[in-house]
Enzyme design. Structure first.
Site, PDB file in Angstrom:
ATOM      1  NE  ARG A   7      -9.521  10.492   7.415  1.00  0.00           N
ATOM      2  CZ  ARG A   7      -8.634   9.758   6.995  1.00  0.00           C
ATOM      3  NH1 ARG A   7      -8.734   8.303   6.793  1.00  0.00           N
ATOM      4  NH2 ARG A   7      -7.388   9.934   6.868  1.00  0.00           N
TER       5      ARG A   7
ATOM      6  CG  HIS B  69      -2.039   1.096   1.185  1.00  0.00           C
ATOM      7  ND1 HIS B  69      -3.312   0.713   0.649  1.00  0.00           N
ATOM      8  CD2 HIS B  69      -2.125   2.381   1.607  1.00  0.00           C
ATOM      9  CE1 HIS B  69      -4.165   1.565   0.736  1.00  0.00           C
ATOM     10  NE2 HIS B  69      -3.485   2.780   1.378  1.00  0.00           N
TER      11      HIS B  69
ATOM     12  CE  LYS C  72      -7.857   1.513   2.796  1.00  0.00           C
ATOM     13  NZ  LYS C  72      -7.904   2.761   2.402  1.00  0.00           N
TER      14      LYS C  72
ATOM     15  CB  SER D 183      -7.857   4.744   6.741  1.00  0.00           C
ATOM     16  OG  SER D 183      -7.800   4.791   5.485  1.00  0.00           O
TER      17      SER D 183
HETATM   18  N1  URA Z   1      -4.725   5.937   2.212  1.00  0.00           N
HETATM   19  C1  URA Z   1      -5.442   5.389   2.852  1.00  0.00           C
HETATM   20  O1  URA Z   1      -5.962   4.357   2.549  1.00  0.00           O
HETATM   21  N2  URA Z   1      -6.112   5.919   3.981  1.00  0.00           N
HETATM   22  C2  URA Z   1      -5.512   7.244   4.397  1.00  0.00           C
HETATM   23  O2  URA Z   1      -6.290   7.855   5.320  1.00  0.00           O
HETATM   24  C3  URA Z   1      -4.541   7.838   3.676  1.00  0.00           C
HETATM   25  C4  URA Z   1      -4.031   7.129   2.672  1.00  0.00           C
END
Ligand code: URA
Length: 424
Positions: free
Chosen positions: A168, A82, A187, A183
């Site tokens: 947000r 990520h 995920k 966040s």
């Molecule tokens: N990437 C994400 O998945 N969430 C965030 O809050 C910032 C960057």
């Protein structure tokens, strides 16, 4: 308990209990808590922060708000990667097939671009026919068969993040360490991989602007990973200038393909090589220099590119059909000297303005437009020499706006450091 009590408690800087966080998140998902109430709570969190235990609780509540992917039917170690977002960041498009070509399983759910940063899913969709919505069964079969599948974030995985992130984005509450950590990690933990690799971008073009905050965010995410026994490795990379030369969906895919064929820009290659060597070191137990040799070999012998081609074919894409606008304009320098700064944030905003990104989730992207830099920080430029090429279709931008993104000075400038830290 009411949402107003919870907002007031956070406004006074107090620690929220798990039940209070649960009440807020569950209520927001079932619409009993309204956008304006959640915005207020988010802003109180941005201003007063969260303790580590609040952040871990929030991550857990978000993680459990939807399905958790079971990837146990995939043989071998599964890696997920990520990035906290950047301009010109096409790392996944190179890293994923490169690792898959070495028999490492890549089962990855990616996001779309929002704000000034691009997203892998939009980039993949610039390849004619590429299907980012394959079924869960096909996803698992494809990873078992060819080691790689890249799909869009599903609606049923971490719905709390989907709803909160959209809020947000329009309420000035994105840039918060506990909110970003929960966040990202909710995920990644829901996606079921064995090893989590996170590129924490730092600088003008990133969400996190300085190294101190980036280290705090990375340490927090590593700690959350440990709480779930998922090895989590963060690399901190500079996002002062765009990564590589291309910004814009199809243009970035083309640059990623060049890189997979061994002709990539040095900075993109450095980030990809660093991330890949960490993963290879962790999964194949070999030294960093041996890992780098293996990786360079996979680029030279075209195995990494062939894996990308196989991925595109498996997801119904046509690799020979990646369209870039034929309306290209050369933007020339009005000054001579060394390039000291290229403002990634403003160039990302310009790319969005000409159609490469969206301002709202409903906007349609123009995959064919974007910018390709001709010079990077540290390079010398003459008067009338090309600074970048602009690819336009329907929307326009002024030349002055582009030139204002550049700082050109008399004295020689060193190339900036790219890999700032590794935290695991
Ligand atoms: N990437 C994400 O998945 N969430 C965030 O809050 C910032 C960057």
């Amino acid at each position: 308990m009411t949402i107003i009590d919870i907002i007031n408690k956070k406004r006074l800087g107090k620690e929220l209990k798990r039940e209070e966080l649960e009440f807020a998140i569950e209520g927001y998902l079932d619409n009993s808590i309204k956008d304006y109430q959640m915005s207020s709570l988010l802003m109180a969190i941005v201003i007063n922060g969260m303790t580590e235990s609040e952040t871990i609780n929030l991550t857990d509540i978000m993680l459990k708000s939807g399905d958790i992917f079971d990837l146990s039917k995939i043989d071998g170690i599964i890696v997920d990667k990520h990035s906290t977002g950047g301009v010109g960041d096409k790392v996944t498009l190179v890293l994923a097939p490169l690792l898959a070509s070495l028999d490492i399983k890549i089962a990855k759910m990616s996001g779309r671009g929002l704000g000034h940063t691009g997203g892998t899913i939009d980039k993949l969709e610039s390849i004619e026919g590429f299907n980012v919505n394959i079924s869960k069964d096909k996803f698992i079969k494809q990873v078992n068969d060819i080691n790689i599948a890249l799909i869009s974030q599903s609606d049923t995985i971490v719905p709390a993040d989907k709803k909160l992130y959209a809020l947000r984005d329009v309420t000035g509450t994105v840039e918060s360490i506990p909110l970003i950590a929960s966040s990202v990690m909710s995920k990644k933990l829901a996606s079921g991989a064995d090893v989590i690799l996170i590129d924490v971008t730092v600088g003008r073009g990133a969400l996190i602007k300085n190294l101190k905050d980036a280290r705090r965010l990375a340490n927090l995410m590593v700690k959350i990973g440990k709480a779930y026994r998922k090895p989590t490795i963060c690399i901190l990379t500079s996002m002062e200038e765009p990564l590589g030369y291309a910004i814009g969906n199809a243009l970035e895919v083309k640059e990623a393909i060049d890189t997979l064929k061994g002709n990539g820009p040095d900075d993109l290659l450095e980030v990809v090589m660093t991330l890949c060597s960490i993963i290879i070191g962790a999964t194949k137990k070999i030294s960093n220099s041996e890992a780098k040799k293996m990786l360079i070999n996979q680029l030279k012998n075209k195995k990494a590119y062939n894996k990308f081609k196989q991925l595109v074919e498996a997801q119904d894409g046509d690799i020979t059909n990646i369209k870039v606008s034929d309306k290209a304009f050369s933007i020339k320098s009005e000054k001579e000297g060394y390039i000291a700064k290229i403002d990634a944030l403003r160039l990302g905003e310009i790319a969005k303005k000409i159609g490469a990104g969206r301002s709202t989730l409903k906007d349609k992207i123009d995959y064919e437009v974007g910018l390709v830099l001709s010079k990077k920080v540290g390079d010398y430029v003459e008067v009338d020499e090309e600074l970048l090429k602009l690819y336009l279709n329907k929307k326009d931008v002024s030349i002055k706006e582009i030139l204002d993104c550049y700082t050109i000075v008399e004295n020689k400038i060193d190339k900036p450091k790219l890999i700032l830290d590794i935290i695991k």
